[in-house]
Write a protein that holds these residues in place. Structure first.
Motif: not given
Length: 400
Positions: A267-270, A272-273
Motif C-alpha cells: 500500500r501507498t497513499h497514492a 489508495h487514492q
C-alpha cells in the motif's frame, strides 16, 4: 398453474418451484434441466411463450434466477455461449421466421450449440458496411454461395453456427447491399485459423469462406436488409459486453481490492487514492448497467449500451493497470504464454498480467471506442453527425 395465471412475482416463484419439483437439480443432468427450464418458459421470461419465455416483464427474470440459485440449480455459461445469448438470440427473435426461432433458440440457450459472429473483415472493422464478403444466389438450388474472409472471430473454433453479413448487391450503396445469414460452421468451404493474441491465447480466429453454400431458409431478414439486422446485433452486443450483471465489487475490481486487503505491504497513499476512485467508478458503472437492463424492451436496446461499453473498456484498462502497478515486480510476471485455444471468453481470469494484456482488446472488440463515442455523440447527445461522403455511393465504386 394455468396458462392464464397472472404473471406476478409470486406466480413466477410458484412456476419455478414446480420446475424444481418435477426436475430436482440433484437428480437431473445439467442439459436435461436446462431443456426443462426452457420448455417451462423460465429461460428468458420476456421472450414469447414456446420460445423459452412467458411474455413476462424482463424484471421478473431476477425472481426466477434467485429461486433457481437458492436451489442449487445449474445454469448456462455466458462465457462460453455469450455471443449466442447476447447477439444471435435477440436478432433471431426480432427478424427470424417461426421455423428459425423454433430451430435455433432452444439449443442456443441450453448451450448445445455455440455461436460466433462473422462480421469484421481485414478491410471492414470499424466501418462494417465496407465489407467485401460476397453472397450470390443460386436460384435453381435456392442457396447462396458465399466467398470472403472474416477476422477477429471469437469462438469460431468451437462454434456450430455463425451470424454472417455478406454483400449481395455491390451496385447499391454500401449500407443497402448487404444481407444477413445464419452460417453452418461445419459446411464445406468454412476454414477457421487461429489468431494468436498478445495474451498468448488464440481466443480469436480468422475465417475463410470459399464457395460456402447457405440455404435461403437460413437467411435472416429480407435480401438487402442486412445492415438493419446487423445493427440489432451490434446494439445487443454492446449491452451484453457493457451491461453484464456482476455482484458488488465484482469483475475486474475484485482482485485488486483483494490484493489491497491481503497485502498491506504493497500500500501507498497514492495507490489508495486511485483504488478508491476506481472502486467508486466501477460501482457506479455496475449500478448504471443494472438500470439500463431494467429499461430494456425485449430485444430492442438503445444507443445507451454504447456508453456502457465505453465505460467497461476504460475501467477495465485502468483497473488492470493499477493492479500491475500495485503488485510491483510480481505484476511483471506472466503465468503462461503457451498457445491455447480456450473455449471460454474470460476477461478476468488467470493472473494480473493476463488481465492487463486482455483488457487492451476491450476498447476494440464490440465496436471501437472511437466509433462508440460517435454513436453517443450523435444518438444520445444529439450532436451533428460527422460528414460521410461515401454513404450514398455504390459500393462497387468505393471498392476500386
Amino acid at each position: 398453474m394455468t396458462a392464464d395465471t397472472p404473471l406476478t412475482p409470486e406466480a413466477m416463484r410458484a412456476r419455478t418451484r414446480e420446475l424444481l419439483a418435477a426436475h430436482p437439480p440433484a437428480d437431473t443432468g445439467r442439459t436435461a434441466f436446462l431443456r426443462a427450464r426452457f420448455d417451462a418458459g423460465l429461460a428468458w421470461v420476456h421472450y414469447p411463450e414456446g420460445l423459452g419465455g412467458l411474455g413476462a416483464p424482463r424484471s421478473l427474470q431476477a425472481v426466477v434466477d434467485a429461486e433457481l440459485e437458492a436451489a442449487g440449480a445449474p445454469d448456462n455459461d455466458p462465457r462460453r455461449i455469450g455471443i449466442g445469448l447476447g447477439m444471435a438470440a435477440p436478432t433471431i427473435l426480432a427478424y427470424g421466421t417461426d421455423a428459425q426461432k423454433q430451430r435455433f433458440l432452444r439449443p442456443l440457450w441450453v448451450g448445445e450449440e455455440v455461436w460466433c459472429q462473422l462480421f469484421s473483415e481485414p478491410g471492414a472493422g470499424s466501418d462494417l458496411a465496407a465489407l467485401a464478403t460476397r453472397a450470390v444466389l443460386d436460384e435453381a438450388a435456392a442457396e447462396w454461395v458465399v466467398d470472403g474472409q472474416k477476422v477477429w472471430t471469437s469462438s469460431a473454433h468451437t462454434a456450430r453456427w455463425g451470424i454472417l453479413v455478406a454483400r449481395t448487391d455491390p451496385a447499391l450503396p454500401k449500407h443497402q447491399g448487404m444481407t444477413y445469414f445464419l452460417c453452418d460452421m461445419h459446411h464445406p468451404g468454412v476454414e477457421v485459423r487461429p489468431l494468436r493474441q498478445i495474451t498468448g491465447e488464440a481466443e480469436f480466429n480468422e475465417v475463410f469462406l470459399t464457395g460456402v453454400r447457405i440455404p435461403d431458409t437460413h437467411r435472416l431478414g429480407a435480401v438487402g436488409e442486412g445492415w438493419a439486422v446487423a445493427r440489432t446485433t451490434l446494439m445487443n452486443e454492446r449491452v451484453s459486453i457493457g451491461g453484464m450483471r456482476i455482484p458488488r465489487e465484482g469483475g475486474m475490481i475484485a482482485p485488486v481490492a483483494a490484493a489491497w486487503r491481503e497485502r498491506p505491504e504493497l500500500r501507498t497513499h497514492a495507490l489508495h487514492q486511485r483504488l478508491l476512485e476506481l472502486w467508486v467508478e466501477a460501482e457506479v458503472a455496475r449500478l448504471t448497467a443494472e438500470r439500463l437492463r431494467q429499461q430494456l424492451a425485449a430485444g430492442q436496446p438503445g444507443p445507451e449500451g454504447s456508453g456502457m461499453k465505453l465505460a467497461f473498456a476504460r475501467l477495465n484498462q485502468e483497473i488492470s493497470g493499477l493492479e500491475v502497478e500495485l503488485l510491483g515486480e510480481e505484476g511483471l510476471l506472466y503465468e503462461d504464454w503457451t498457445l491455447r485455444r480456450p473455449e471460454l471468453v474470460d476477461f478476468t481470469g488467470r493472473d494480473a498480467g493476463y488481465r492487463y494484456l486482455r483488457a487492451k482488446g476491450n476498447s476494440i472488440e464490440g465496436g471501437t471506442s472511437e466509433i462508440l463515442l460517435n454513436i453517443v455523440a450523435e444518438r444520445v447527445l444529439g450532436l451533428p453527425p460527422e460528414p460521410r461522403d461515401d454513404k450514398d455511393l455504390p459500393w462497387k465504386d468505393l471498392s476500386r
